[in-house]
Design an enzyme around this catalytic site. Structure first.
Site, PDB file in Angstrom:
ATOM      1  CB  SER A   1      -0.912   0.021   1.233  1.00  0.00           C
ATOM      2  OG  SER A   1      -1.666   1.225   1.271  1.00  0.00           O
ATOM      3  CE  LYS A  60      -2.849  -2.802  -0.206  1.00  0.00           C
ATOM      4  NZ  LYS A  60      -3.870  -2.664  -1.230  1.00  0.00           N
ATOM      5  CG  ASN A  81      -7.122  -1.856  -0.098  1.00  0.00           C
ATOM      6  OD1 ASN A  81      -6.091  -1.561   0.504  1.00  0.00           O
ATOM      7  ND2 ASN A  81      -7.105  -2.164  -1.377  1.00  0.00           N
ATOM      8  CD  GLU A  90      -7.369   3.217   0.151  1.00  0.00           C
ATOM      9  OE1 GLU A  90      -7.731   3.373  -1.038  1.00  0.00           O
ATOM     10  OE2 GLU A  90      -6.369   2.538   0.469  1.00  0.00           O
TER      11      GLU A  90
END
Length: 485
Positions: free
Chosen positions: A130, A185, A189, A192
């Protein structure tokens, strides 16, 4: 070809190119390959010219250029291309060699690939990367998982190119076996998605309720970025709001309001449902993007569904901006709390030994969700690795109780003014639900038992004992099997 390179990278799109340049800048020799060989020529004669980067002309050429154990990192589109390259590589690799997938693969695919590659006598690492283009070049956050035996061989490279925090610690550490790296991950996300939507909702209120122009909003986000909200996404929002076109118009006012997505947020929501985790805020952020994509429908609806409030504000503007700051902080903490709740559920489901403090450390630099309070999250899990929920940590419990009034004020003001704030609403609803000792699910269980004989537990009996009521007098005593989905 002599064995000269420490690692090979397949895929010369934005992330692949920049990771290669990052590796070379840290003293590693790198071999580069792309299915379109002309891209290799363009790269080695352009950005890579004069550097310790070898341009391979074929898979065989790439593999033969690598030191043993050979390490090949795939930076290609998730899905079939990853499987295709794995099958192309395997015949040319020897026992103990390592294949690495650095793309945005879904973690079940990584679970499958680890087993498949290990069955061939090789090792497989699925790693989240990232930080976007700049992070890949200057130092990303790296979240590796898969074949643990391969970690010592790739650790110097990954930790060498990863972002570093103030004390020099790299934003990279071993996550866990199987698909753990790509799972973390995926959660990153999802957080995010939530962070971005929360900022967008605050921006919407500033613009449509407070009537703030872009320059004024820029100043507010600039101030926030110097305090507890300091983060990459607040920083870039500050910069975006200050950016003007040649005629002096803020470019933000000319960008079409329809959002794209690549699927990782959707995966997060889907997996949360499968695990039974109330990932409400992140899931709402995905739906918000879906709603934004209905641009033509929304334009048509705006001419038909005219009943609703006209935004207006007559209160203390400065005090309300403080409420906006507190609302954003509180909602962000709740979003992270839900994300960590999901990782804990996954660790139990998939038998992963996740270090939640180290995950926070990996996110403190390089990645899109890097922010100041990730240091506080690391401290929380370092003090109590078995912490059930981030909101129960003394530091965050105090912060959320201080900021929750601002979240209530903002959410209610938005509703009264007809401003959609799905993630802010999800945040306060989760907070209130989580802190409520007795929810109305007793009625829900009675309803389920009434129409489906699904049984219920009683407050005056031990947990784990189930009962059925013949509500109508016509149902008999037979109950449905008790189970959870």
């Amino acid at each position: 070809m002599n064995e000269v390179s420490d690692i090979g990278v397949i895929g010369l799109a934005v992330m692949g190119e920049n990771l290669i340049l990052n590796m070379e800048s840290k003293g590693f020799h790198v071999s580069a390959f792309n299915r379109s060989v002309d891209k290799v020529e363009h790269f080695v004669n352009g950005r890579a010219k004069g550097k310790n980067i070898y341009g391979a002309k074929s898979i065989e050429d790439l593999v033969s250029s690598l030191k043993s154990p050979r390490k090949v990192m795939l930076m290609v589109k998730a899905g079939k291309p990853v499987d295709d390259f794995i099958d192309l590589l395997i015949p040319h690799l020897d026992k103990g060699d390592i294949i690495i997938d650095g793309g945005n693969s879904h973690f079940p695919d990584t679970e499958r690939r680890v087993k498949y590659v290990e069955s061939k006598g090789l090792y497989f690492i699925g790693t989240g990367v990232s930080g976007g283009e700049e992070g890949a070049l200057l130092g990303p956050s790296i979240m590796p998982g898969g074949s643990k035996e391969a970690w010592p061989a790739v650790k110097p490279i990954f930790q060498g190119i990863a972002a570093k925090v103030a004390d020099g610690a790299p934003c990279c550490d071993w996550v866990g076996t199987g698909g753990a790296g790509h799972f973390v991950k995926m959660v990153h996300n999802g957080i995010e998605y939530g962070d971005m939507q929360l900022i967008n909702e605050i921006y919407h209120i500033m613009k449509n309720v407070l009537g703030m122009p872009a320059d004024e909003m820029h100043e507010v986000f600039k101030e926030w970025n110097e305090g507890e909200l300091d983060s990459y996404l607040i920083e870039i929002t500050r910069d975006i709001l200050a950016y003007k076109e040649a005629d002096g118009t803020p470019i933000i006012d000319r960008i079409l309001d329809t959002a794209g997505q690549k699927g990782t947020g959707k995966w997060t929501g889907t997996v949360a449902l499968e695990l039974g985790v109330p990932l409400t805020l992140i899931t709402e952020s995905v739906f918000a993007r879906c709603l934004s994509a209905l641009k033509d429908e929304r334009v048509a609806a705006s001419k038909v569904l005219t009943a609703g409030p006209t935004p207006a504000f007559d209160g203390d503007k400065k005090a309300f901006i403080d409420h906006l700051r507190d609302a954003l902080y509180a909602a962000k903490v709740i979003s992270y709390a839900q994300g960590y709740q999901m990782m804990k559920a996954a660790a139990k489901e998939y038998n992963w030994e996740l270090s939640y403090g180290n995950i926070a450390l990996m996110w403190r630099g390089g990645c899109i969700i890097r922010s100041r309070f990730l240091g506080n999250i690391k401290e929380a899990f370092d003090k109590n690795p078995d912490l059930a929920n981030l909101l129960l940590d003394p530091y965050f419990a105090e912060k959320i109780q201080t900021c929750q009034n601002g979240l209530r004020q903002v959410a209610s003001t938005a509703i009264q003014n007809g401003i959609p704030v799905p993630c802010l609403n999800a945040a306060i609803s989760f907070y209130d639900g989580y802190r409520t000792e007795r929810l109305p699910a007793n009625l829900l269980q009675a309803q389920r038992d009434y129409f489906g004989a699904h049984t219920y537990e009683r407050t005056d009996k031990p947990r784990g004992q189930f009962f059925h009521t013949n509500w109508t007098g016509r149902g008999g005593d037979t109950a449905s099997t008790t189970y959870d989905v």
